[in-house]
Motif scaffolding. Sequence first.
Motif, PDB file in Angstrom:
ATOM      1  N   ALA B  45       0.835  -1.208   0.000  1.00  0.00           N
ATOM      2  CA  ALA B  45       0.000   0.000   0.000  1.00  0.00           C
ATOM      3  C   ALA B  45       0.862   1.248   0.000  1.00  0.00           C
ATOM      4  N   GLN B  46       1.965   1.195   0.763  1.00  0.00           N
ATOM      5  CA  GLN B  46       2.864   2.353   0.811  1.00  0.00           C
ATOM      6  C   GLN B  46       3.498   2.591  -0.554  1.00  0.00           C
ATOM      7  N   LEU B  47       3.869   1.511  -1.233  1.00  0.00           N
ATOM      8  CA  LEU B  47       4.443   1.642  -2.581  1.00  0.00           C
ATOM      9  C   LEU B  47       3.421   2.257  -3.539  1.00  0.00           C
ATOM     10  N   GLN B  48       2.177   1.837  -3.390  1.00  0.00           N
ATOM     11  CA  GLN B  48       1.117   2.412  -4.234  1.00  0.00           C
ATOM     12  C   GLN B  48       0.964   3.900  -3.967  1.00  0.00           C
ATOM     13  N   LEU B  49       1.063   4.270  -2.692  1.00  0.00           N
ATOM     14  CA  LEU B  49       0.955   5.691  -2.324  1.00  0.00           C
ATOM     15  C   LEU B  49       2.047   6.494  -3.017  1.00  0.00           C
ATOM     16  N   ASN B  50       3.226   5.887  -3.128  1.00  0.00           N
ATOM     17  CA  ASN B  50       4.345   6.606  -3.733  1.00  0.00           C
ATOM     18  C   ASN B  50       4.161   6.808  -5.229  1.00  0.00           C
ATOM     19  N   THR B  51       3.267   6.023  -5.856  1.00  0.00           N
ATOM     20  CA  THR B  51       3.078   6.176  -7.300  1.00  0.00           C
ATOM     21  C   THR B  51       2.187   7.366  -7.641  1.00  0.00           C
ATOM     22  N   PHE B  52       1.485   7.917  -6.664  1.00  0.00           N
ATOM     23  CA  PHE B  52       0.663   9.092  -6.942  1.00  0.00           C
ATOM     24  C   PHE B  52       1.564  10.272  -7.298  1.00  0.00           C
ATOM     25  N   GLY B  53       1.053  11.131  -8.160  1.00  0.00           N
ATOM     26  CA  GLY B  53       1.840  12.256  -8.639  1.00  0.00           C
ATOM     27  C   GLY B  53       1.998  13.360  -7.612  1.00  0.00           C
ATOM     28  N   ARG B  54       2.772  14.361  -8.010  1.00  0.00           N
ATOM     29  CA  ARG B  54       3.055  15.479  -7.119  1.00  0.00           C
ATOM     30  C   ARG B  54       1.787  16.267  -6.782  1.00  0.00           C
ATOM     31  N   TYR B  55       0.923  16.408  -7.798  1.00  0.00           N
ATOM     32  CA  TYR B  55      -0.232  17.283  -7.610  1.00  0.00           C
ATOM     33  C   TYR B  55      -1.447  16.536  -7.083  1.00  0.00           C
ATOM     34  N   THR B  56      -1.218  15.467  -6.289  1.00  0.00           N
ATOM     35  CA  THR B  56      -2.341  14.786  -5.672  1.00  0.00           C
ATOM     36  C   THR B  56      -2.248  14.833  -4.152  1.00  0.00           C
ATOM     37  N   ARG B  57      -1.129  15.372  -3.671  1.00  0.00           N
ATOM     38  CA  ARG B  57      -0.927  15.432  -2.228  1.00  0.00           C
ATOM     39  C   ARG B  57      -1.526  16.724  -1.678  1.00  0.00           C
ATOM     40  N   PRO B  58      -2.278  16.638  -0.578  1.00  0.00           N
ATOM     41  CA  PRO B  58      -2.874  17.866  -0.048  1.00  0.00           C
ATOM     42  C   PRO B  58      -1.830  18.863   0.444  1.00  0.00           C
ATOM     43  N   THR B  59      -0.635  18.404   0.773  1.00  0.00           N
ATOM     44  CA  THR B  59       0.371  19.343   1.271  1.00  0.00           C
ATOM     45  C   THR B  59       0.975  20.182   0.151  1.00  0.00           C
ATOM     46  N   THR B  60       0.741  19.801  -1.104  1.00  0.00           N
ATOM     47  CA  THR B  60       1.244  20.608  -2.219  1.00  0.00           C
ATOM     48  C   THR B  60       0.448  21.891  -2.365  1.00  0.00           C
ATOM     49  N   VAL B  61      -0.787  21.855  -1.876  1.00  0.00           N
ATOM     50  CA  VAL B  61      -1.678  23.004  -2.051  1.00  0.00           C
ATOM     51  C   VAL B  61      -1.285  24.115  -1.095  1.00  0.00           C
TER      52      VAL B  61
END
Lengths: 106, 102
Positions: B45-61
Amino acid sequence: MSSVLPSRLAKLNQLRCSIFQTVYNPTGIRTGAKYLRARLRGPSMVKYYPPVLDFAKVMRQYPDLELVDEDEEQRLQDVEDKKKRGKGAPKKAKTKGEGRRQQRRK
Amino acid sequence: MPPLKIRVTRDIKARHGVLQNEIARRAYLYVARNQALPPQIRHQAQLQLNTFGRYTRPTTVKNRCADSGRGRGILSEFALCRFQFRLRALAGEIPGVKKASW
């Protein structure tokens, strides 16, 4: 005050959890439930910026109105003028060795 | 109408990315952080989390000024930086805001 055995206290807690429908988690193990419980933040995040009128979008939506984007026309005109003065964008390389920088290196 | 600043455009992109991927991310987070599950599954699951792009993390906003695109000194309620807020408040364009004097 009489002391109570820890095992009795644990039994009591277990019973309490079953009555009040809470999770019995004596070791305090992390279940990740907080990620499911937390509210979704996306919907309010999207609403932060006030909506902006996108002129290009309006033009695409109503092509029969024949609107003219003056800024865009001006930009295209400027590009044309620059090309006439020989200040246009450089030609792109078709193959790998054709690039300007590659040729200079030889 | 002033042109949109690139950083504001990027921020809007991030916001929409968060909205679209939030539920999937939460599900993976739940599996990855759940100590009751076997370590192998949590790792997957953690590896899958890492595959998400930069602009999907709430901390990028990041809240930016809707007018000038500034990233610091923002009054989030009005989505403006302190200077634009002052200009507009003095011009009377923000309802319910006026200069204090006593």
